[in-house]
Motif scaffolding. Structure first.
Motif, short mmCIF file in Angstrom:
data_model
loop_
_atom_site.label_atom_id
_atom_site.label_comp_id
_atom_site.label_asym_id
_atom_site.label_seq_id
_atom_site.Cartn_x
_atom_site.Cartn_y
_atom_site.Cartn_z
N TRP A 157 -20.44 34.69 4.19
CA TRP A 157 -19.81 34.08 3.01
C TRP A 157 -18.99 32.86 3.43
N ILE A 158 -18.15 33.02 4.44
CA ILE A 158 -17.28 31.93 4.89
C ILE A 158 -18.10 30.81 5.52
N SER A 159 -19.07 31.18 6.35
CA SER A 159 -19.91 30.17 7.02
C SER A 159 -20.68 29.33 6.01
N VAL A 160 -21.25 29.99 5.00
CA VAL A 160 -22.01 29.27 3.98
C VAL A 160 -21.08 28.33 3.22
N LEU B 210 -17.65 42.31 8.57
CA LEU B 210 -17.69 41.14 9.45
C LEU B 210 -18.90 40.27 9.14
N VAL B 211 -20.05 40.90 8.98
CA VAL B 211 -21.27 40.16 8.68
C VAL B 211 -21.19 39.52 7.29
N LEU B 212 -20.84 40.33 6.28
CA LEU B 212 -20.81 39.84 4.90
C LEU B 212 -19.80 38.70 4.75
N PHE B 213 -18.57 38.92 5.19
CA PHE B 213 -17.55 37.89 5.04
C PHE B 213 -17.82 36.71 5.96
#
Length: 175
Positions: A60-63, A54-57
Motif C-alpha cells: 500500500w505504502i510503496s504503491v 507487513l506485506v499489505l501495508f
C-alpha cells in the motif's frame, strides 16, 4: 518412551483428566461470538498476522509513494490507510477485550475453587491437629512449639478478607 502420567498417583491422574474434560466441556459450551473472538484474537497475536500486515501495508505504502508503479496511486495522502488501520484497531481491541473478559471469568472461577480447596484443607488440617494432640496426650508427649495452639482454630475467611482490606487501606493500596 515415557508416558506423560508415569510416576503420578492415580488420584492426580484422575484430577488431570477431570480438569481437562471440564475445560473441553467449557470450550464446547462457549457462545459462537466468544469462539469467534478467541479465534480472531489468536490469529491477530500470531506472526502470520504480522507478516500479512507487513506485506499489505508495505505494498500500500510503496504503491502510493510511487516506489512500486505496478498500480496507480490510489491513496497518495494515506488518509484511507489511516482510516483502515484505525477501524481495524477498534475491532481488534474489542475482540481482545471480549477474550480477556472470558479469560478473567475463567480465572475467577479457578480462584474461587482454589480458595474453597484451601479452606477445606485448612479445616481438615485443624481437625487432624486436634486428633494428633489427643494422641500425643494419650502417649504423654508434650508439643515443644508454643504456636501449636494456634492451629486449633479454623480460619474465618471473611475476617481474613476484612483484615487484608484494612491493611490495604492503611497502606494506601487500592484494589
Amino acid at each position: 518412551m515415557i508416558e506423560p502420567h508415569q510416576g503420578m498417583g492415580a488420584t492426580l491422574r484422575q484430577n488431570i483428566d477431570d480438569l481437562t474434560s471440564r475445560q473441553r466441556e467449557d470450550a464446547e459450551r462457549a457462545t459462537f461470538s466468544d469462539k469467534l473472538a478467541d479465534r480472531i484474537t489468536r490469529f491477530t497475536g500470531s506472526m502470520m498476522f504480522v507478516a500479512l500486515h507487513l506485506v499489505l501495508f508495505g505494498v500500500w505504502i510503496s504503491v502510493n509513494l510511487g516506489v512500486l508503479p505496478v498500480l496507480p496511486r490510489f491513496d497518495p495522502t494515506f488518509v484511507a490507510l489511516a482510516m483502515v488501520a484505525s477501524v481495524e484497531a477498534i475491532f481488534l481491541s474489542t475482540f481482545v477485550l471480549i477474550s480477556q473478559n472470558r479469560m478473567a471469568a475463567i480465572a475467577d472461577r479457578r480462584a474461587d475453587l482454589d480458595v474453597h480447596i484451601s479452606l477445606l484443607t485448612e479445616h481438615e488440617l485443624t481437625k487432624l491437629a486436634g486428633l494428633v494432640e489427643r494422641i500425643a496426650e494419650k502417649l504423654e508427649v508434650r508439643p515443644d512449639d508454643p504456636a501449636f495452639a494456634e492451629i486449633h482454630a479454623d480460619v474465618q475467611p471473611v475476617q481474613v478478607l476484612d483484615a487484608l482490606d484494612e491493611s490495604r487501606k492503611e497502606k494506601g493500596i487500592d484494589r
